[in-house]
Scaffold this motif. Structure first.
Motif, short mmCIF file in Angstrom:
data_model
loop_
_atom_site.label_atom_id
_atom_site.label_comp_id
_atom_site.label_asym_id
_atom_site.label_seq_id
_atom_site.Cartn_x
_atom_site.Cartn_y
_atom_site.Cartn_z
N ALA A 317 0.94 -1.27 0.01
CA ALA A 317 0.02 -0.15 0.00
C ALA A 317 0.93 1.29 -0.14
N ARG A 318 2.01 1.38 0.80
CA ARG A 318 2.78 2.30 0.96
C ARG A 318 3.20 2.89 -0.58
N LEU A 319 4.01 1.66 -1.07
CA LEU A 319 4.71 1.89 -2.47
C LEU A 319 3.76 2.24 -3.50
N LEU A 320 2.31 1.95 -3.63
CA LEU A 320 1.57 2.48 -4.51
C LEU A 320 0.87 3.60 -4.10
N THR A 321 0.92 4.26 -2.81
CA THR A 321 0.91 5.47 -2.52
C THR A 321 1.85 6.45 -2.74
N LEU A 322 3.20 6.05 -2.62
CA LEU A 322 4.23 6.85 -3.21
C LEU A 322 4.38 7.09 -4.75
N LYS A 323 3.76 6.05 -5.24
CA LYS A 323 3.76 6.14 -6.82
C LYS A 323 2.67 7.26 -7.23
N ALA A 324 1.48 7.06 -6.62
CA ALA A 324 0.66 8.19 -6.66
C ALA A 324 0.98 9.47 -6.41
N MET A 328 1.43 12.68 -9.04
CA MET A 328 0.67 13.99 -8.68
C MET A 328 1.66 14.86 -8.86
N ASP A 329 3.01 14.94 -8.42
CA ASP A 329 4.18 16.04 -8.49
C ASP A 329 4.54 16.28 -9.77
N THR A 330 4.56 14.98 -10.62
CA THR A 330 5.34 15.19 -12.00
C THR A 330 4.41 15.33 -13.10
N VAL A 331 3.12 14.64 -12.96
CA VAL A 331 2.36 14.84 -14.39
C VAL A 331 1.22 15.43 -13.84
N GLY A 332 0.62 15.39 -12.66
CA GLY A 332 -0.55 16.17 -12.30
C GLY A 332 -1.56 15.27 -11.75
N ASN A 333 -2.46 15.77 -11.00
CA ASN A 333 -3.73 14.97 -10.37
C ASN A 333 -4.41 14.15 -11.35
N LYS A 334 -4.76 14.86 -12.72
CA LYS A 334 -5.54 14.16 -13.55
C LYS A 334 -4.99 12.89 -14.32
N HIS A 335 -3.78 12.94 -14.46
CA HIS A 335 -3.05 11.75 -15.15
C HIS A 335 -2.72 10.84 -13.96
N ALA A 336 -2.87 11.14 -12.50
CA ALA A 336 -2.53 10.17 -11.55
C ALA A 336 -3.81 9.76 -11.08
N LYS A 337 -5.14 9.61 -11.77
CA LYS A 337 -6.71 9.54 -11.18
C LYS A 337 -6.63 8.02 -11.09
N ALA A 338 -5.94 7.19 -11.79
CA ALA A 338 -6.06 5.68 -11.51
C ALA A 338 -5.61 5.28 -10.35
N GLU A 339 -4.17 6.15 -9.92
CA GLU A 339 -3.54 5.54 -8.95
C GLU A 339 -4.18 6.21 -7.47
N ILE A 340 -4.65 7.25 -7.75
CA ILE A 340 -5.45 7.77 -6.51
C ILE A 340 -6.67 6.91 -6.28
N ALA A 341 -7.28 6.47 -7.18
CA ALA A 341 -8.32 5.69 -6.96
C ALA A 341 -8.00 4.34 -6.37
N MET A 342 -6.82 3.95 -6.86
CA MET A 342 -6.45 2.72 -6.20
C MET A 342 -6.10 2.57 -4.89
N ILE A 343 -5.28 3.50 -4.58
CA ILE A 343 -4.87 3.76 -3.35
C ILE A 343 -6.15 4.00 -2.28
N LYS A 344 -7.01 4.64 -2.65
CA LYS A 344 -8.22 4.95 -1.75
C LYS A 344 -8.93 3.69 -1.61
N VAL A 345 -8.99 2.67 -2.33
CA VAL A 345 -9.54 1.42 -1.94
C VAL A 345 -8.26 0.73 -1.12
N LEU A 346 -7.11 0.44 -1.58
CA LEU A 346 -6.52 -0.43 -0.85
C LEU A 346 -5.79 0.20 0.45
#
Length: 420
Positions: A317-324, A328-346
């Motif tokens: 869970a930590r690694l996926l959160t760090l990826k998100a 978010m820092d490098t390509v922006g929230n919009k392009h990280a939406k899948a990762e944000i959704a995944m960590i919110k479940v995981l």
């Protein structure tokens, strides 16, 4: 992909760990006792605690303040999402600790919203006192009469009348509204029910003291009222605020929500990982202290399986959160939406499982107030609903995955919008 923390982040990590050891963990029971005393002696469990107000200046003096807000001239101490992640995790180990550092929800999301979407007058009146920790805030979105997992259902009306907007609606589970220091709401409601589906809603600033705003009651979570923070039911009846209080303009509510909820969700996940880490620590210590059937429980095979699985799940869970956070820092929230959704479940799911095992390891003590596990369990369980229920996020993840291979006509591929 680089997950290395900056030197400043590492320094702050060490400072924060020391602060937690010196000031937070030793005061967990004292904090709860002061709230109870306020209820018995002063008739008000919702008063700010003296302990909290004593600790805040200590945190600020050490530079452990407003670390969540990146790229703001008003908060130069703010970190990137990636550097903030390990610090937010540490704060999350105790439910009330983030407020000590002015890094608690919903204030963090509201400050970011005003910083990004407010005009200069909004920032002077509301953002600056929030950044100084002088007031608190709430985000008024969820409603009792509709399924708020789909924010297009929102029924609260925001209608223009000359130089004012008139607001009528019924909200609940408004986190932070129980705090008497809560001075401002960011409210989401409909300005034009006949507009396109995602252009009907707007966000507006509503001072808590405005006539027609009534806090009906606090809503306990599994029996915990979460005083002095609280989650409240509120009625807005003919509430009038200046037209200038609208954020960005009419019909921009979903646009703002998309920007607001990405950071809010990842902060929740960071704190959930902190909860899981502390639960695992308490579980290991408890298992090594107890003997059953002639040997320490920590030597029992079933518990070693659970300890190992906990470590695997937490690190995943930590690694996926760090990826998100990195995205978010490098390509922006919009392009990280899948990762944000995944960590919110995981992340909340992992924390819930580890908490459940930790409670089991403590036996009957695990469900008592002698240990923090029961209240941690109750608080973490709400995260599978707050900021979008698991089912909505899983649906969003599935649609994003399917869209790689097939056309999904009429499907909305944005993040689901629900309360933070």
């Amino acid at each position: 992909m680089e997950f290395e923390y900056s030197d400043r982040c590492k320094t702050l990590q060490a400072q924060l760990l020391t602060f937690m050891d010196q000031h937070i963990y030793p005061n967990e029971k004292a904090y709860k006792q002061e709230i109870d005393r306020n209820g018995k002696e002063k008739g008000n469990r919702w008063l700010a605690t003296e302990l909290m107000e004593t600790l805040k200046p200590l945190a600020r003096a050490q530079g452990l303040w407003n670390l969540f807000l990146p790229k703001s001239d008003r908060a130069p101490e703010g970190l990137s999402n990636l550097d903030y992640a390990p610090l937010c995790e540490i704060m999350g180990r105790v439910s009330w600790a983030p407020e000590v550092f002015n890094c608690s929800a919903p204030d963090t999301g509201n400050m970011e919203t005003i910083e990004r979407y407010g005009v200069e007058a909004h920032k002077r009146e509301w953002l600056e006192p929030l950044l100084r920790g002088e007031i608190r805030s709430a985000f008024a979105m969820t409603e009792p009469g509709v399924a708020s997992s789909d924010a297009t259902n929102i029924e609260t009306r925001i209608e223009r009348d000359g130089d004012e907007y008139v607001i009528n609606g019924h909200k609940w589970w408004i986190s932070g509204a129980g705090d008497p220091r809560c001075a401002i709401y960011i409210l989401m409601g409909k300005t034009d029910p006949d507009a396109a589906r995602h252009a009907q809603q707007s966000m507006i600033l509503v001072p808590a003291s405005t006539k027609g705003v009534t806090v009906v009651r606090p809503l306990p979570v599994f029996g915990y009222d979460d005083a002095p923070h609280g989650h409240c039911e509120i009625r807005f009846e003919n509430v009038r605020v200046p037209v200038s209080n609208i954020l960005l303009g009419e019909g921009r509510g979903f646009e703002i929500a998309q920007g607001r909820l990405g950071p809010g969700r990842i902060h929740h996940c960071m704190r959930a990982i902190g909860v899981a880490e502390r639960a695992l620590e308490l579980m290991c210590k408890r298992l090594d202290q107890r003997v059953a059937f002639g040997k320490k429980i920590s030597e029992q095979g079933v518990w070693r399986e659970r300890i190992a699985e906990s470590r695997i799940q937490i690190d995943s869970a930590r690694l996926l959160t760090l990826k998100a956070a990195y995205m978010m820092d490098t390509v922006g929230n919009k392009h990280a939406k899948a990762e944000i959704a995944m960590i919110k479940v995981l992340a909340p799911t992992v924390a819930q499982q580890v908490l459940d095992w930790a409670i089991q390891a403590h036996g009957a003590g695990g469900v008592s107030d002698d240990f923090p596990l029961a209240s941690m369990w109750a608080g973490n369980r709400t995260l599978r609903l707050a900021d979008g229920p698991d089912e909505v996020h899983r649906n969003a993840i599935a649609k994003l995955e399917l869209s790689k291979y097939i056309a999904l006509p009429g499907e909305d591929l944005e993040l689901p919008i629900t309360r933070s």
